[in-house]
Write an enzyme that holds these catalytic residues in place. Structure first.
Site: not given
Ligand code: CP
Ligand code: NVA
Length: 312
Positions: A106, A133, A136, A228, A268, A296
């Protein structure tokens, strides 16, 4: 050690073909159902989680998923490696490749992630960058497929920021033949280059991708309404301006009236109730946010099994 030519990275959904995305969903379904037989799939492998930003879902879902697959996990937080400051990205990549079988990273910048992928001899998986991402979006598409039994021909209405999550959704929808309508304020549109790439992919699957300024247009006839945050990690200094600019882009009871009757709401997470979405939308029974969060883990397990088995 020179770079392992056989290794594959997952830095963006561009790294997977449409067929591979669908194969990953089959593998995910198998791993999610087959609770007793999955403890050996990556036995003997150590996976590093190299994180420059905080995380709940990505960290925990990878850690638990790796343990369930019989692997070992090492968390390397922002202070640990101090990527690019304490040590250069290539040195970090080459060193970690001597210990680990894969790196989940990340990073603050996608540029660093690309460099990590280039220099590491082991697969690098994007656990969120400023541009993408992919884990995701894979979990999101898998969750949609679970709910509707299909992906092709469905429409996702994304209302919010043209950022990492929506970029990956654009690529993902394009790859699986799902339509995506985005509504963003001026200056928060998706990156034009990424949008162009997604449109190129969409031509092959028949998906329609559009960007508008009007939330109602994006919500109209949508099977999925997606949110988001308005202020992403690292953008805290822009908070005041962003909250002003996104005024009018809240997903609330009135807006979701434009969606299909059997629509589902997705986010998310983390979420800010009262900003990008109201409580009555995110906390009602059309919302599948915790299924998404759970998936996930299942999808990432499939990604790990897939990428580690691709290595010689
Ligand atoms: N959705 C997501 O990636 O959550 P975290 O930032 O908590 O990992
Ligand atoms: N856009 C958000 C996503 C968090 C999962 C961020 O980058 O902070």
């Amino acid at each position: 050690m020179s770079a392992n030519k056989a290794k594959r990275d997952l830095l963006s959904l561009q790294d997977l073909t449409s067929e591979e995305v669908l194969y990953l969903f089959e593998l995910t379904e198998f791993l999610k159902k087959d609770k007793n037989q999955q403890t050996h799939h990556i036995q003997g492998h150590s996976v590093g989680l190299l994180f420059q930003k905080p995380s709940n879902r990505t960290r925990v879902s990878f850690e638990v998923g790796i343990a369930q697959l019989g692997g070992n996990c090492i968390y390397l937080g922002p202070e640990e490696i101090n990527l690019g400051k304490r040590e250069s990205v290539p040195d970090v990549a080459k060193t970690l490749s001597r210990y680990l079988s894969a790196i989940v990273a990340r990073t603050n910048t996608h540029k660093d992630l690309i460099e990590l992928g280039k220099q590491a001899a082991v697969p690098v998986i994007n656990g969120l960058s400023d541009l993408f991402h992919p884990c995701q979006a894979l979990a999101d598409l898998f969750s949609i497929k679970e709910k509707f039994g299909k992906l092709q021909g469905l429409t996702l209405g994304f209302i919010g920021d043209g950022n990492n999550v929506s970029h990956s959704l654009l690529l993902g929808c394009a790859k699986v033949g799902m339509n995506m309508k985005m509504a963003t304020p001026k200056n928060y549109e998706p990156d034009p280059e990424i949008f162009k790439i997604a449109q190129g992919l969409a031509k092959e699957t028949g998906a329609k991708l559009t960007v508008t300024k009007t939330p109602e247009e994006a919500a109209k006839g949508a099977d999925v309404i997606y949110a988001d945050v308005w202020v992403s990690m690292g953008q805290e200094k822009e908070e005041k301006k962003r909250l002003e600019d996104f005024n009018g882009y809240q997903i609330n009871k009135e807006l979701v009236k434009h969606a299909n009757k059997d629509y589902i709401f997705m986010h998310c997470l983390p979420a800010h109730r009262g900003q990008e979405v109201t409580e009555d939308v995110i906390d009602n029974d059309r919302s599948i946010i915790f299924d998404q969060a759970e998936n996930r883990m299942h999808v990432q397990k499939a990604v790990l099994v897939f990428l580690l088995n691709k290595r010689s």
